[in-house]
Design a protein around this motif. Structure first.
Motif, PDB file in Angstrom:
ATOM      1  N   ALA A  43      58.123  23.167  66.499  1.00  0.00           N
ATOM      2  CA  ALA A  43      57.288  23.458  65.331  1.00  0.00           C
ATOM      3  C   ALA A  43      57.725  24.764  64.678  1.00  0.00           C
ATOM      4  O   ALA A  43      57.820  24.862  63.444  1.00  0.00           O
ATOM      5  CB  ALA A  43      55.819  23.538  65.736  1.00  0.00           C
ATOM      6  N   VAL A  44      58.029  25.762  65.500  1.00  0.00           N
ATOM      7  CA  VAL A  44      58.481  27.035  64.948  1.00  0.00           C
ATOM      8  C   VAL A  44      59.817  26.851  64.215  1.00  0.00           C
ATOM      9  O   VAL A  44      60.022  27.374  63.116  1.00  0.00           O
ATOM     10  CB  VAL A  44      58.609  28.108  66.051  1.00  0.00           C
ATOM     11  N   GLY A  45      60.714  26.083  64.825  1.00  0.00           N
ATOM     12  CA  GLY A  45      62.008  25.818  64.198  1.00  0.00           C
ATOM     13  C   GLY A  45      61.844  25.112  62.868  1.00  0.00           C
ATOM     14  O   GLY A  45      62.483  25.462  61.873  1.00  0.00           O
ATOM     15  N   PHE A  46      60.955  24.123  62.840  1.00  0.00           N
ATOM     16  CA  PHE A  46      60.697  23.379  61.612  1.00  0.00           C
ATOM     17  C   PHE A  46      60.176  24.315  60.534  1.00  0.00           C
ATOM     18  O   PHE A  46      60.649  24.308  59.392  1.00  0.00           O
ATOM     19  CB  PHE A  46      59.682  22.265  61.905  1.00  0.00           C
ATOM     20  N   ALA A  47      59.206  25.152  60.919  1.00  0.00           N
ATOM     21  CA  ALA A  47      58.610  26.070  59.944  1.00  0.00           C
ATOM     22  C   ALA A  47      59.662  27.051  59.418  1.00  0.00           C
ATOM     23  O   ALA A  47      59.716  27.342  58.217  1.00  0.00           O
ATOM     24  CB  ALA A  47      57.452  26.829  60.582  1.00  0.00           C
ATOM     25  N   ALA A  48      60.516  27.547  60.333  1.00  0.00           N
ATOM     26  CA  ALA A  48      61.546  28.498  59.906  1.00  0.00           C
ATOM     27  C   ALA A  48      62.489  27.836  58.906  1.00  0.00           C
ATOM     28  O   ALA A  48      62.863  28.432  57.892  1.00  0.00           O
ATOM     29  CB  ALA A  48      62.330  28.996  61.119  1.00  0.00           C
ATOM     30  N   ASP A  49      62.858  26.599  59.165  1.00  0.00           N
ATOM     31  CA  ASP A  49      63.769  25.893  58.277  1.00  0.00           C
ATOM     32  C   ASP A  49      63.141  25.684  56.896  1.00  0.00           C
ATOM     33  O   ASP A  49      63.767  25.949  55.880  1.00  0.00           O
ATOM     34  CB  ASP A  49      64.159  24.546  58.885  1.00  0.00           C
ATOM     35  N   ARG A  50      61.866  25.229  56.897  1.00  0.00           N
ATOM     36  CA  ARG A  50      61.191  25.007  55.609  1.00  0.00           C
ATOM     37  C   ARG A  50      61.084  26.308  54.832  1.00  0.00           C
ATOM     38  O   ARG A  50      61.301  26.359  53.625  1.00  0.00           O
ATOM     39  CB  ARG A  50      59.790  24.410  55.810  1.00  0.00           C
ATOM     40  N   ALA A  51      60.747  27.376  55.564  1.00  0.00           N
ATOM     41  CA  ALA A  51      60.600  28.671  54.901  1.00  0.00           C
ATOM     42  C   ALA A  51      61.938  29.098  54.292  1.00  0.00           C
ATOM     43  O   ALA A  51      61.997  29.595  53.161  1.00  0.00           O
ATOM     44  CB  ALA A  51      60.112  29.727  55.886  1.00  0.00           C
ATOM     45  N   TRP A  52      63.023  28.871  55.038  1.00  0.00           N
ATOM     46  CA  TRP A  52      64.335  29.260  54.516  1.00  0.00           C
ATOM     47  C   TRP A  52      64.718  28.438  53.296  1.00  0.00           C
ATOM     48  O   TRP A  52      65.252  28.975  52.307  1.00  0.00           O
ATOM     49  CB  TRP A  52      65.420  29.134  55.591  1.00  0.00           C
ATOM     50  N   VAL A  53      64.438  27.149  53.339  1.00  0.00           N
ATOM     51  CA  VAL A  53      64.740  26.295  52.193  1.00  0.00           C
ATOM     52  C   VAL A  53      63.971  26.768  50.961  1.00  0.00           C
ATOM     53  O   VAL A  53      64.522  26.843  49.856  1.00  0.00           O
ATOM     54  CB  VAL A  53      64.424  24.813  52.515  1.00  0.00           C
ATOM     55  N   ALA A  54      62.708  27.138  51.186  1.00  0.00           N
ATOM     56  CA  ALA A  54      61.895  27.603  50.059  1.00  0.00           C
ATOM     57  C   ALA A  54      62.450  28.918  49.501  1.00  0.00           C
ATOM     58  O   ALA A  54      62.576  29.086  48.285  1.00  0.00           O
ATOM     59  CB  ALA A  54      60.446  27.785  50.496  1.00  0.00           C
ATOM     60  N   LEU A  55      62.821  29.832  50.393  1.00  0.00           N
ATOM     61  CA  LEU A  55      63.374  31.111  49.957  1.00  0.00           C
ATOM     62  C   LEU A  55      64.694  30.898  49.192  1.00  0.00           C
ATOM     63  O   LEU A  55      64.940  31.514  48.151  1.00  0.00           O
ATOM     64  CB  LEU A  55      63.613  32.028  51.162  1.00  0.00           C
ATOM     65  N   SER A  56      65.520  29.993  49.713  1.00  0.00           N
ATOM     66  CA  SER A  56      66.798  29.701  49.056  1.00  0.00           C
ATOM     67  C   SER A  56      66.572  29.166  47.647  1.00  0.00           C
ATOM     68  O   SER A  56      67.248  29.571  46.706  1.00  0.00           O
ATOM     69  CB  SER A  56      67.594  28.663  49.851  1.00  0.00           C
ATOM     70  N   ALA A  57      65.629  28.250  47.528  1.00  0.00           N
ATOM     71  CA  ALA A  57      65.350  27.664  46.215  1.00  0.00           C
ATOM     72  C   ALA A  57      64.895  28.751  45.247  1.00  0.00           C
ATOM     73  O   ALA A  57      65.287  28.759  44.075  1.00  0.00           O
ATOM     74  CB  ALA A  57      64.294  26.578  46.333  1.00  0.00           C
ATOM     75  N   TRP A  58      64.111  29.679  45.765  1.00  0.00           N
ATOM     76  CA  TRP A  58      63.618  30.751  44.900  1.00  0.00           C
ATOM     77  C   TRP A  58      64.757  31.679  44.481  1.00  0.00           C
ATOM     78  O   TRP A  58      64.866  32.085  43.326  1.00  0.00           O
ATOM     79  CB  TRP A  58      62.530  31.529  45.647  1.00  0.00           C
ATOM     80  N   LEU A  59      65.643  31.983  45.437  1.00  0.00           N
ATOM     81  CA  LEU A  59      66.763  32.887  45.147  1.00  0.00           C
ATOM     82  C   LEU A  59      67.778  32.268  44.195  1.00  0.00           C
ATOM     83  O   LEU A  59      68.531  32.971  43.537  1.00  0.00           O
ATOM     84  CB  LEU A  59      67.470  33.289  46.446  1.00  0.00           C
ATOM     85  N   THR A  60      67.843  30.939  44.147  1.00  0.00           N
ATOM     86  CA  THR A  60      68.816  30.288  43.268  1.00  0.00           C
ATOM     87  C   THR A  60      68.097  29.479  42.195  1.00  0.00           C
ATOM     88  O   THR A  60      68.577  28.425  41.780  1.00  0.00           O
ATOM     89  CB  THR A  60      69.776  29.381  44.061  1.00  0.00           C
ATOM     90  N   ALA A  61      66.974  30.002  41.749  1.00  0.00           N
ATOM     91  CA  ALA A  61      66.185  29.298  40.733  1.00  0.00           C
ATOM     92  C   ALA A  61      66.995  29.118  39.443  1.00  0.00           C
ATOM     93  O   ALA A  61      66.743  28.202  38.674  1.00  0.00           O
ATOM     94  CB  ALA A  61      64.903  30.071  40.449  1.00  0.00           C
ATOM     95  N   TRP A  62      67.983  29.975  39.222  1.00  0.00           N
ATOM     96  CA  TRP A  62      68.819  29.871  38.024  1.00  0.00           C
ATOM     97  C   TRP A  62      69.637  28.583  37.968  1.00  0.00           C
ATOM     98  O   TRP A  62      70.181  28.231  36.937  1.00  0.00           O
ATOM     99  CB  TRP A  62      69.761  31.068  37.936  1.00  0.00           C
TER     100      TRP A  62
END
Ligand SMILES: Nc1ncnc2c1ncn2[C@@H]1O[C@H](COP(=O)(O)OP(=O)(O)OP(=O)(O)O)[C@@H](O)[C@H]1O
Ligand SMILES: [Mg+2]
Lengths: 279, 248
Positions: free
Chosen positions: B227-246
């Motif tokens: 569960a922690v691994g899943f959450a970390a992955d989702r969080a990273w995907v969300a952060l990545s999307a935000w960082l490359t919103a352009w």
């Protein structure tokens, strides 16, 4: 097979230390795989300070390659190029370029793209903003300052690229089919803007285009290149006496004649390029 | 997202859970091999919250330190390898050796060299996470459109500025993906390291209960770390999307 040039003898001779001097330039692409491609062969061309020269030629004849060499982006293999008396060895802010592919920074907004070059100039922040806004207005992109390139149409991207380069007010302007992605109305507007900027500022322009009418309308001289390997086939004088506005020029007899003449030259090369069986 | 849509997305998981529960309850599979979900959750509930939090925090802490250290090193190394021939000549062979090596095979070595404490565990995770980040930064930096580089140079960017202002942002999408891989790899190495030898961490808990024959507890450990691994992955995907919103 250099056809007789229509240029006035000596018209291209630049005063020493000014303008652009291209002497016996050749260039061969040597891809890591595949056969080498000879793109340019023995190109010599002298462009006077503040002259506006258009470069015409069939697709793949080496027009972009020649601009890249003047820009100093690729090392020269043969011959020499100097701009305002300085041998070209590297890119520099004295030569602004508008790439055929726009080359906008996709992670920067419209205004950030334009500010990038201005901030490198060390201008005060306020002055940078003011100038960036001025050129955004000039290319009719007010309201899109904070858009990313991915949110713009091809023609809009192209105008951002033009604004970014113009904003730094380079002494030499290299433009690679800068209006290629524009509709004909916008194109006409941009042509007029470019001409008026050029008339107001001390700028030497090399303008690559496929459009014979555009070349004749804008340029003092048109250089026609041969099919690959690109050479200068002809230099045609296209500065019409006393023509002030472009609407007047396009109705003139001289304009029609020059367009006809250039069409013939360009068509020969387009045919040659087609028959050459390019890879 | 509407509740209905969330339910729909969770449906495969729910079906699997139901099948699992029935298989265990009806005795289709032995209680040892696969304890019923309900008893796993009962075991989860039976753990003291403090314990669970402590062990999870220890595991995640190790991974986090290693990843946070691996990112700047990996990105810098990848870009410099792509950019400077001498660096490539120097570091590429090392990278080529490290790339296919199963990092868990290094566990005994890290223990001999660095002991059984946190240092050896974090080092192992660091090395494992470094490789995908270096690869991603290298590929990203090599793939930068040359006209972007030329544009920056003609506008007056120096070489160092070019790396910082053009190569890094241009390579960013690829780098973010590489870090995502590194995070997944880090979880493997966290648990592997703790399974071999540790005094705490989720891997240590899984090991203890397994040896004690307390299988619901063992599975509870597996579920928590997943569960922690899943959450970390989702969080990273969300952060990545935000960082490359352009990008769109
Ligand atoms: N990177 C490269 N590697 C190998 N060959 C190349 C490369 N770039 C261009 N060429 C070759 O060099 C020739 C000249 O290319 P260039 O892009 O200068 O043509 P161009 O006149 O600008 O064409 P267009 O009008 O289509 O833009 C082409 O025939 C092309 O095949
Ligand atoms: Mg081209």
């Amino acid at each position: 097979m250099s056809a007789p040039a229509t240029a006035v003898p000596g018209a291209g001779a630049a005063a020493p230390g000014t303008g652009i001097s291209i002497s016996r330039v050749g260039y061969e692409y040597r891809p890591p795989r595949g056969r080498p491609v000879l793109a340019l062969e023995n190109i010599s061309l002298d462009i006077k300070d503040r002259e506006f020269v258009a470069l015409l030629g069939p697709s793949g004849c080496g027009k972009s390659t020649l601009l890249y060499l003047i820009g100093g982006f690729m090392p020269l293999q043969q011959g020499s190029i100097s701009v305002n008396g300085r041998i070209v060895t590297a890119p520099g802010p004295d030569r602004g370029i508008v790439f055929q592919s726009f080359a906008l920074f996709p992670w920067k907004t419209v205004i950030q793209n334009i500010l990038y070059g201005l901030e490198k100039r060390g201008l005060p922040r306020e002055e940078c903003r003011r100038r960036a806004q001025h050129y955004i207005d000039l290319v009719h992109l007010r309201g899109f300052e904070d858009s990313y390139p991915s949110q713009l149409s091809g023609g809009m991207k192209q105008r951002v690229a033009i604004a970014r380069t113009l904003a730094t007010e380079p002494g030499t302007l290299l433009m690679d089919e800068p209006f290629g992605a524009l509709d004909s109305q916008t194109r006409t507007i941009m042509q007029d803007e470019l001409l008026s900027i050029w008339r107001r500022s001390p700028m030497t322009v090399i303008f690559v285009t496929h459009d014979v009418r555009e070349a004749v309308l804008l340029a003092d001289r048109v250089a026609v290149m041969t099919a690959r390997p690109g050479r200068i086939k002809a230099l045609v004088d296209t500065r019409f006496s006393g023509a002030a506005d472009s609407a007047e020029v396009v109705r003139s007899r001289e304009y029609a004649d020059a367009v006809d003449h250039l069409w013939t030259l360009v068509r020969e090369e387009a045919v040659a390029a087609g028959a050459g069986g390019r890879p | 997202m509407t509740a209905a849509l969330m339910l729909w997305r969770a449906l495969p998981v729910l079906i699997l859970a139901a099948l699992w529960e029935t298989a265990a309850r009806t005795g289709l599979v032995s209680e040892h091999a696969l304890p019923a979900l309900s008893s796993i959750f009962a075991a989860l509930g039976g753990l003291s919250a403090g314990d669970l939090y402590y062990h999870t925090a220890r595991s995640v802490g190790r991974g986090l330190i290693a990843i946070v250290a691996a990112i700047p090193f990996g990105v810098a190394a990848g870009i410099l390898i792509a950019w400077y021939l001498p660096v490539r000549v120097l570091l590429n062979p090392l990278l080529q050796c490290l790339y296919p090596m199963p990092k868990v095979a290094l566990i005994p070595l890290t223990i001999i060299w660095l002991g059984i404490g946190d240092v050896s565990k974090i080092t192992l995770i660091f090395v494992g996470a470094l490789v995908p980040i270096v690869m991603a930064a290298f590929n990203g930096a090599r793939g930068v459109d040359r006209t972007l580089l030329w544009t920056a140079r003609s506008l007056g960017a120096s070489e160092v500025r070019l790396l910082w202002e053009v190569v890094l942002p241009a390579a960013l999408p690829e780098i973010l993906n590489g870090i995502r891989t590194a995070i997944a790899l880090a979880f493997i190495l966290i648990v592997a390291g703790e399974l071999v030898i540790a005094n705490d961490g989720i891997g240590h808990m899984i090991n203890m209960w397994g040896e004690a024959g307390h299988y619901p507890g063992m599975f509870a450990g597996v579920i928590v770390i997943s569960a922690v691994g899943f959450a970390a992955d989702r969080a990273w995907v969300a952060l990545s999307a935000w960082l490359t919103a352009w990008r769109q």
